[in-house]
Scaffold this active site. Structure first.
Site, PDB file in Angstrom:
ATOM      1  CD  GLU A  66      36.102  44.012  44.022  1.00 13.14           C
ATOM      2  OE1 GLU A  66      35.834  42.814  44.170  1.00 13.14           O
ATOM      3  OE2 GLU A  66      35.398  44.782  43.318  1.00 13.14           O
TER       4      GLU A  66
ATOM      5  CG  ASN B 147      34.197  38.667  40.226  1.00 15.67           C
ATOM      6  OD1 ASN B 147      34.131  37.863  41.153  1.00 15.67           O
ATOM      7  ND2 ASN B 147      34.951  39.761  40.278  1.00 15.67           N
ATOM      8  CD1 TRP B 148      28.542  35.158  40.082  1.00 12.60           C
ATOM      9  CD2 TRP B 148      28.168  33.328  41.323  1.00 12.60           C
ATOM     10  NE1 TRP B 148      27.786  34.287  39.331  1.00 12.60           N
ATOM     11  CE2 TRP B 148      27.547  33.150  40.063  1.00 12.60           C
ATOM     12  CE3 TRP B 148      28.065  32.306  42.259  1.00 12.60           C
ATOM     13  CZ2 TRP B 148      26.828  31.996  39.739  1.00 12.60           C
ATOM     14  CZ3 TRP B 148      27.363  31.151  41.938  1.00 12.60           C
ATOM     15  CH2 TRP B 148      26.740  31.001  40.694  1.00 12.60           C
ATOM     16  CE  LYS B 149      33.112  42.271  41.868  1.00 15.24           C
ATOM     17  NZ  LYS B 149      33.228  43.731  41.835  1.00 15.24           N
TER      18      LYS B 149
ATOM     19  CD  GLU C  89      36.814  43.848  35.898  1.00 11.76           C
ATOM     20  OE1 GLU C  89      35.640  43.535  35.716  1.00 11.76           O
ATOM     21  OE2 GLU C  89      37.440  43.561  36.925  1.00 11.76           O
TER      22      GLU C  89
ATOM     23  N   GLY D  89      30.176  41.863  37.503  1.00 14.71           N
ATOM     24  CA  GLY D  89      30.078  41.700  38.947  1.00 14.71           C
ATOM     25  C   GLY D  89      28.624  41.728  39.389  1.00 14.71           C
ATOM     26  N   GLY D  90      28.157  42.894  39.812  1.00 18.48           N
ATOM     27  CA  GLY D  90      26.817  43.035  40.383  1.00 18.48           C
ATOM     28  C   GLY D  90      25.716  42.369  39.560  1.00 18.48           C
TER      29      GLY D  90
ATOM     30  CB  SER E 180      28.959  49.744  36.206  1.00 18.28           C
ATOM     31  OG  SER E 180      29.378  49.988  37.541  1.00 18.28           O
TER      32      SER E 180
ATOM     33  CG  HIS F 262      38.721  41.622  40.587  1.00 24.68           C
ATOM     34  ND1 HIS F 262      38.363  42.545  41.539  1.00 24.68           N
ATOM     35  CD2 HIS F 262      37.752  41.641  39.641  1.00 24.68           C
ATOM     36  CE1 HIS F 262      37.201  43.093  41.177  1.00 24.68           C
ATOM     37  NE2 HIS F 262      36.817  42.551  40.036  1.00 24.68           N
TER      38      HIS F 262
ATOM     39  N   GLY G 145      31.443  48.517  40.332  1.00 29.42           N
ATOM     40  CA  GLY G 145      30.485  48.577  41.429  1.00 29.42           C
ATOM     41  C   GLY G 145      29.965  49.975  41.708  1.00 29.42           C
TER      42      GLY G 145
END
Ligand code: PGA
Length: 260
Positions: free
Chosen positions: A104, A11-13, A174, A241-242, A220, A102, A180
């Site tokens: 966010e 997930n590149w956000k 999640e 993600g990251g 994470s 998600h 994150g």
């Protein structure tokens, strides 16, 4: 990891520019091709780079290419919804998979269970696969409400789905406090949440359906903690993600999802 085929999705956000997205897509597609038999891989760039990422991955043959995914969608087919993107538009850009719910979207953009359910239904009805994200906030965890929150979110999003739609559904657990933050759920805590989520799916759709439903862990996940998580019987891979923004890290996580 159970007998379900493991999956790792990036997930590149809202990150990267076109050149960086293309370079990352190329590196991931080339690096993951050799693992495609064992691990299913997907990348979810921002909408505006879907087609560039699709083109960047095109040289890798279709059978071993990562799936192209989007991070969200709107549930109506078309119309006056300024700024939104429909399922058919995603399909048109070559996406085959999409995230819904998600954290966010839920907690930064204010989406509730009902909207997440509408989006999930629209995605699945259009023929997309859908990664439905669920998970508790830190204060919910501290109040002992983890399982209750996951159950509510899973029930709301999946209620009433037929078997064809369920066959295209993936759940991602999640915990919001792990996203994150560098804090990961312990493999045992994550396994417990996954096992309970699988029980919810079983109570809704039967044991057989629950057995085949992939449940990914997110929050994470890094190359050095992925294996411990993926070794758990009810954790079928990860939503990253990251660490999905660096090809080497993402590919190390994909490799960690291989069985055996
Ligand atoms: P993270 O994000 O890996 O950076 O914690 C996971 C996600 O939000 O899907």
């Amino acid at each position: 990891m159970g007998h379900r085929k493991p999956m790792v999705a990036g997930n590149w956000k809202m990150n990267l520019d076109r050149a960086a997205a293309v370079a990352l897509a190329r590196a991931v597609a080339e690096g993951a091709a050799g693992l495609a038999r064992e691990v299913e891989c997907a990348v979810c760039p921002p909408f505006v780079y879907l087609e560039a990422v699709r083109a960047a991955m095109a040289p890798v043959d279709a059978a071993s290419r990562p799936a192209l995914g989007a991070q969200d969608l709107w549930h109506e087919a078309n119309g006056a919804f300024t700024g939104e993107v429909s399922a058919s538009m995603l399909l048109d850009c070559g996406a085959t998979i999409v995230l819904t719910g998600h954290s966010e979207r839920r907690h930064v953009l204010g989406e509730g269970d009902e909207l997440v359910a509408k989006k999930t239904r629209a995605a699945l009805a259009a023929g997309l696969r859908c990664i439905v994200c669920v998970g508790e906030l830190l204060d919910e965890r501290e109040r002992g409400e983890t399982d209750r929150v996951n159950e509510r979110q899973v029930r709301a999003a999946l209620q009433g789905l037929g078997s064809a739609a369920l066959g295209r559904t993936i759940i991602a657990y999640e915990p919001v406090w792990a996203i994150g933050t560098g804090r990961t759920a312990t493999p045992a805590d994550a396994q417990q949440a996954h096992e309970r989520i699988r029980r919810v799916v079983s109570s809704m759709f039967g044991a057989e359906q629950a057995e085949i439903m992939p449940i990914l862990y997110g929050g994470s996940v890094k190359p050095d903690n992925a294996r411990g998580l993926f070794d758990q019987p009810d954790i079928d891979g990860g939503l990253i993600g990251g660490a999905s923004l660096k090809a080497a890290d993402f590919l190390a996580i994909v490799a960690a999802a291989r069985r055996g």
